[in-house]
Write a protein that holds these residues in place. Structure first.
Motif, PDB file in Angstrom:
ATOM      1  N   GLY A   1       4.296   9.062  -5.354  1.00  0.00           N
ATOM      2  CA  GLY A   1       4.820   7.752  -4.940  1.00  0.00           C
ATOM      3  C   GLY A   1       6.284   7.568  -5.288  1.00  0.00           C
TER       4      GLY A   1
ATOM      5  N   ARG B   1       7.951   4.823  -5.387  1.00  0.00           N
ATOM      6  CA  ARG B   1       8.242   3.675  -6.235  1.00  0.00           C
ATOM      7  C   ARG B   1       8.010   4.008  -7.712  1.00  0.00           C
ATOM      8  NH1 ARG B   1       6.223  -2.472  -5.077  1.00  0.00           N
ATOM      9  NH2 ARG B   1       7.545  -3.509  -6.600  1.00  0.00           N
TER      10      ARG B   1
ATOM     11  N   ALA C   1       0.240   7.385  -5.170  1.00  0.00           N
ATOM     12  CA  ALA C   1       1.299   6.496  -4.693  1.00  0.00           C
ATOM     13  C   ALA C   1       0.821   5.049  -4.567  1.00  0.00           C
ATOM     14  CB  ALA C   1       1.794   6.997  -3.342  1.00  0.00           C
ATOM     15  N   ASP C   2      -0.295   4.875  -3.863  1.00  0.00           N
ATOM     16  CA  ASP C   2      -0.767   3.544  -3.533  1.00  0.00           C
ATOM     17  C   ASP C   2      -1.104   2.707  -4.776  1.00  0.00           C
ATOM     18  OD1 ASP C   2      -2.327   1.535  -2.124  1.00  0.00           O
ATOM     19  OD2 ASP C   2      -4.090   2.684  -2.747  1.00  0.00           O
TER      20      ASP C   2
ATOM     21  N   GLU D   1       1.867   1.967  -7.055  1.00  0.00           N
ATOM     22  CA  GLU D   1       2.680   0.877  -6.525  1.00  0.00           C
ATOM     23  C   GLU D   1       2.068  -0.473  -6.912  1.00  0.00           C
ATOM     24  OE1 GLU D   1       4.350  -0.388  -2.180  1.00  0.00           O
ATOM     25  OE2 GLU D   1       3.756   1.686  -2.498  1.00  0.00           O
ATOM     26  N   LYS D   2       0.749  -0.530  -6.878  1.00  0.00           N
ATOM     27  CA  LYS D   2       0.084  -1.777  -7.295  1.00  0.00           C
ATOM     28  C   LYS D   2       0.375  -2.062  -8.762  1.00  0.00           C
ATOM     29  CE  LYS D   2      -3.564  -1.537  -3.855  1.00  0.00           C
ATOM     30  NZ  LYS D   2      -4.797  -0.859  -3.542  1.00  0.00           N
TER      31      LYS D   2
END
Ligand code: B1M
Lengths: 227, 540
Positions: free
Chosen positions: B46, B48, B275-276, B279-280
């Motif tokens: 990810g 981010r 990644a997902d 990010e959360k």
């Protein structure tokens, strides 16, 4: 070592789940001794017919399956043996090219978009490699378009889709729709993962549903003999 | 925190913590985890999360590793982790609709709360039916019969209502996966949380399926926190919308927080940041809402099966997630989320009745305590498919020992069967009874020197007279040192545990729901998009 002894060694090595010299094997005593990979290399150097080696792989895995069914082997034991065959296939494959029955076919598998679960998918992979399929793993969280692109590129006979979430299983339907839209009709799609079912597979137009990795092997064998 | 403000919060079970690891072992596991975070480090895809790690002083390198999509290796230096551990607050406040249900968790304090957990796909409902033996018709029995159905919003509402009325449930993690096809996927989060918040005044927690739902969710939580107060008031009694200290002690010293917090699993075992979910973590940390950094390696498939390997790995994974959150917003409230499980050796499914499930969890509780971070722990799942004896026997060892270890926040504890796939309301009632007993078992020893002197005097006196202590028991009952019987024990010869528990379940279902006020529901509907028809939340 005679060819017969050599093949017997390979068989034994697979049943013991003895991958290579670094691996300790089923009973912990085999580290430092040649494992399946080295034995197959040795046999090929000694000009053993690759087809004969392949026959031993099948016979060994049948025996492992019997030991598992009988409760003598646990799943990690069976996976260790399947891994031996999978790795040894990589060594054997270049030598098999062109001969009849070289491959059972190519199987592409992915965990669908939005889903990270792969323990089950990885078991399916190991078992199918062990059963002699060429397996390509596209990984986890794979968008439908990437799956379609990979199918176009690798032209597999079979596509496996895995999903563990009720929120991502619907993505399987998207994959099947996109395959159709791309005009791909010659790949058999089988699916699996805890929330999926035979009815669901039928509803989304898949060719089969697998409760577990053993059933994945059975389903592929059935699809293969039907084709 | 001012002592006066603490009186209002929900009472936790204080224990003298039982330990499994020596202090040396805790230290060496910490060192092993740091070693893993340096080499091989965390594999990360990810952008981010990567940016946060890089800005925080971690070394990153782009790599392409066998078979995987390209990603980065992030090596997290020990100093960065130590700083993150220092900035993570040792106190986390989880608010609730009813302020008296607010939970205060402190990392060093072994005070325990129990709650529901997971997201079961199926709900197993039960009723009693009478059976008569074919061979001996005079022999009759009452036994439960079951029906299994796919989880829905209606089940979730009933489950929240049940959790509200089970006395040992301290918090509610949405435990049923509502699969109503009528709810569009982008609105699932708000509907799921609303269903829960509508029916329980206890703290509500869960995952966030979609990051876009975060802002509407916070709006929902803030409105619910002001339930019963005049709209537009200066500080309408609940969490102050937009307050920077959400989920922590308020600036005025009062213990309030949002009635909602989140769970995220940023690391997929072994040592891969996703990644997902990463990010959360960053977004929730930035919003300063309490967050469980949960990891669930499976010993035997995605982690070593032996406890030292499992605890070293999960600890490294949680530390990676926690560091990410603290780098994103230093001081954000986090829980150390331990869900270590063991694999069955015949099919690699989770195996909760395994002794190692307990060992792993105890190790994690000690690691979290050594860092002073509250521990979200796991106990009380059954592998059994039906409520009753097997399920209860499988659950008891973890219910008992994880509670005895002083884990601050024990999830999974009510009603889960078939390895978290099934939620059974009847089993939840049975678990409530078992936890009632567990609470009494782990009650710390409280006697003083005076009490011992008094006991010696009592023995002397009774031994010289009647020889019977019964009369003196009354005093000890008043002192609160005498426990109760198991809630579903039978006075007679028959074992009617299931029958009694089912009756209790039906009684609880009949209780008036503690719903949000109509005014709050109207405000929620006006402000939060995507809520389904309000009649679908009605359990009457
Ligand atoms: C031909 O192709 C084929 C053929 C056969 C195929 C096939 C493909 N795929 C599978 N099969 C079949 O063969 C396999 C071998 O026999 C079998 O595979 P299985 O995968 O079924 O079986 C495995 C051998 C063992 N089983 C598993 O590995 C799954 C176990 C459970 C506990 C589980 C795990 C381990 C995890 N999880 Co997840 N997780 C759960 C699971 C609960 C459960 N009891 O199933 C479930 C699936 N998770 C759930 C949830 C909610 C989540 N999880 C999440 C994350 C994770 C971990 C990363 C922690 C971890 C995954 C690790 C990994 N490497 O896979 C999150 C989602 C992340 C995401 N986007 O995917 C998260 C959302 C949690 C959160 N709040 O963040 C629930 C789903 C509910 C729902 N919505 O449907 C859940 C049922 C647990 C629960 N009761 O709450 C067959 O199904």
């Amino acid at each position: 070592m005679s060819e017969r002894d050599m093949l017997e060694e390979i068989r034994r090595s697979i049943i013991m789940g003895h991958l290579d010299a670094e691996d300790e094997g089923f009973d912990g005593s085999m580290e430092g001794t040649p494992g399946t990979v080295e034995l197959v290399e040795e046999a090929l150097e000694a000009r053993t017919e690759p087809q004969q080696i392949l026959t031993v792989f099948n016979a060994a895995m049948e025996e492992v399956g019997r030991l598992f069914e009988a409760g003598e082997y646990l799943l990690p034991d069976m996976l260790a043996s399947a891994e031996c065959v999978g790795e040894a296939m990589d060594v054997l494959e270049p030598h098999l090219a062109g001969t009849a029955d070289t491959q059972k076919g190519t199987f592409l598998i992915a965990t669908v978009k939005g889903d990270l679960h792969d323990i089950g998918k990885n078991i399916v992979i190991t078992m199918l490699k062990g059963a002699g399929y060429q397996v390509r793993d596209l990984g986890i969280d794979v968008p439908a378009d990437d799956i379609v692109a990979a199918v176009k590129q690798h032209k597999p006979q079979y596509l496996g889709l895995s999903a563990l979430l009720t929120t991502t299983m619907t993505e399987m339907e998207t994959v099947i729709r996109k395959l159709k839209e791309a005009g791909i009709t010659d790949v058999k799609v089988i699916i699996g993962g805890a929330p999926t079912s035979e009815e669901f597979a039928q509803k989304i137009g898949a060719d089969g549903h697998c409760r577990d990795a053993l059933e994945a092997v059975e389903k592929l064998e059935a699809l293969r003999s039907a084709s | 925190m001012a002592a006066a403000t603490m009186a209002a919060v929900r009472k936790a079970l204080a224990v003298d913590p039982a330990t499994r690891l020596s202090a040396d072992r805790v230290q060496s596991i910490h060192a092993a985890s740091l070693e893993l975070l340096d080499d091989p480090g965390i594999w990360c895809t990810g952008e981010r999360a990567l940016a946060v790690f890089e800005a925080g002083g971690c070394r990153t390198a782009r790599v392409s590793e066998g078979g995987r999509q390209d990603g980065y290796r992030v090596r997290i230096p020990a100093a960065v982790i130590e700083r993150a551990l220092e900035s993570a607050p040792d106190e986390v406040v989880l608010g609730a609709r009813d302020p008296a249900n607010t939970l205060v968790l402190r990392g060093k304090e072994p005070k325990v709360y129990f709650g529901t957990g997971s997201q079961a796909n199926l709900v197993l409902e039960s009723r009693m039916a009478s059976f008569r033996s074919e061979e001996a018709p005079e022999q009759a029995a009452m036994l439960p019969v079951y029906s299994e159905s796919t989880g829905s919003i209606a089940h979730l509402c009933r489950s929240a209502h049940l959790a509200e009325h089970l006395s040992n449930v301290d918090f509610f993690i949405r435990n049923v996966n509502a699969q109503d096809e009528s709810i569009p996927s982008e609105h699932r989060d708000v509907n799921i949380y609303f269903a829960a918040l509508l029916h329980t005044t206890k703290h509500v927690q869960g995952g966030l399926e979609s990051l876009e739902a975060l802002q509407p969710m916070l709006r929902l939580a803030e409105l619910v926190a002001t339930d019963g107060a005049e709209p537009g008031g200066a500080n309408p009694g609940g969490a102050n919308p937009g307050h920077a200290d959400r989920g922590a002690t308020g600036r005025d010293g009062s213990v309030r927080g949002l009635p909602v917090s989140f769970i995220a699993c940023p690391v997929k075992s072994p040592l891969q940041m996703v990644a997902d979910t990463a990010e959360k973590v960053v977004a929730i940390a930035e919003a300063d809402v309490p967050l469980v950094i949960s990891c669930s390696p499976q010993g035997g498939s995605t982690a070593p099966i032996q406890e030292e390997g499992m605890v070293a790995q999960i600890n490294a994974e949680i530390l990676a997630g926690l560091t990410l959150a603290q780098l994103a917003r230093p001081g954000c409230p986090v829980l150390y989320g331990a869900v270590p499980v063991r694999a069955r050796l015949d099919n690699l499914h989770d195996f909760y009745g395994a002794p190692e499930f307990v060992h792993y969890n105890l190790g994690c509780v000690q690691m979290a305590r050594s860092y002073g971070i509250p521990c979200y722990s796991s106990a009380g799942v059954g592998d059994a498919k039906r409520p009753g004896m097997q399920a209860t026997v499988e659950k008891l060892p973890s219910h008992l020992s994880v509670a005895a270890s002083g884990a601050q926040y024990i999830h999974y504890a009510f009603g889960l069967l078939d390895r978290t796939n099934v939620f059974s309301p009847l089993q939840a009632v049975l678990d409530d009874g078992a936890i009632g007993l567990v609470k009494q078992v782990v009650r710390p020893c409280s006697f003083s020197a005076d009490d011992l002197t008094a006991a010696v005097e009592e023995i002397r006196s009774v031994a010289r007279s009647s020889g019977v202590f019964a009369r003196r028991v009354r005093k000890q009952l008043r002192r609160g040192v005498v426990g109760d019987a198991y809630a579903f024990a039978d006075d007679g010869q028959a074992d009617r545990v299931l029958e009694r528990a089912q009756r209790k379940l039906e009684e609880l279902y009949q209780l008036e729901p503690r719903r949000l006020s109509d005014a709050t529901v109207d405000r929620v509907y006006a402000a939060v998009p995507g809520l389904i028809d309000r009649r679908m939340f009605d359990i009457r």
